[in-house]
Design a protein around this motif. Structure first.
Motif, PDB file in Angstrom:
ATOM      1  N   VAL A   1       0.844  -1.202   0.000  1.00 51.67           N
ATOM      2  CA  VAL A   1       0.000   0.000   0.000  1.00 51.67           C
ATOM      3  C   VAL A   1       0.880   1.253   0.000  1.00 51.67           C
ATOM      4  O   VAL A   1       0.660   2.186  -0.781  1.00 51.67           O
ATOM      5  N   ALA A   2       1.886   1.278   0.870  1.00 55.52           N
ATOM      6  CA  ALA A   2       2.793   2.430   0.921  1.00 55.52           C
ATOM      7  C   ALA A   2       3.577   2.572  -0.381  1.00 55.52           C
ATOM      8  O   ALA A   2       3.813   3.696  -0.856  1.00 55.52           O
ATOM      9  N   ALA A   3       3.968   1.453  -0.979  1.00 57.92           N
ATOM     10  CA  ALA A   3       4.691   1.496  -2.252  1.00 57.92           C
ATOM     11  C   ALA A   3       3.829   2.107  -3.351  1.00 57.92           C
ATOM     12  O   ALA A   3       4.345   2.798  -4.232  1.00 57.92           O
ATOM     13  N   GLY A   4       2.522   1.876  -3.301  1.00 59.94           N
ATOM     14  CA  GLY A   4       1.626   2.485  -4.285  1.00 59.94           C
ATOM     15  C   GLY A   4       1.676   4.003  -4.217  1.00 59.94           C
ATOM     16  O   GLY A   4       1.696   4.683  -5.249  1.00 59.94           O
ATOM     17  N   GLY A   5       1.718   4.537  -3.002  1.00 59.95           N
ATOM     18  CA  GLY A   5       1.824   5.987  -2.856  1.00 59.95           C
ATOM     19  C   GLY A   5       3.146   6.523  -3.357  1.00 59.95           C
ATOM     20  O   GLY A   5       3.201   7.558  -4.032  1.00 59.95           O
TER      21      GLY A   5
END
Length: 80
Positions: free
Chosen positions: A45-49
């Motif tokens: 999820v953080a990598a998507g941001g």
């Protein structure tokens, strides 16, 4: 919503898609009671941001002129 250009960029779609996949991973591992998989999903999820921000910095996001005025930006003329 059709009258503005909010979120209609490759950077936005890619970031949201990656984050959605991470959310699904976390949800699956929550049901399976596997904390390592849950945390791995949160990392996705953080990598998507981060991917969305990097793509925006690379020029695949909404131009700054359009973001301030709310109107679609005009294509820039290329000099030959």
């Amino acid at each position: 919503m059709a009258g503005n250009s909010h979120g209609h960029t490759l950077a936005a779609w890619t970031g949201v898609t990656i984050s959605t996949i991470g959310f699904c991973i976390s949800g699956i591992f929550t049901v399976l009671a596997q904390p390592v998989g849950f945390v791995a999903g949160l990392v996705v999820v953080a990598a998507g941001g981060v991917v969305g921000l990097l793509m925006k910095a690379a020029g695949l996001g909404q131009p700054k002129e359009a973001a301030r005025s709310g109107a679609p930006a005009r294509p820039q003329e290329q000099s030959s």
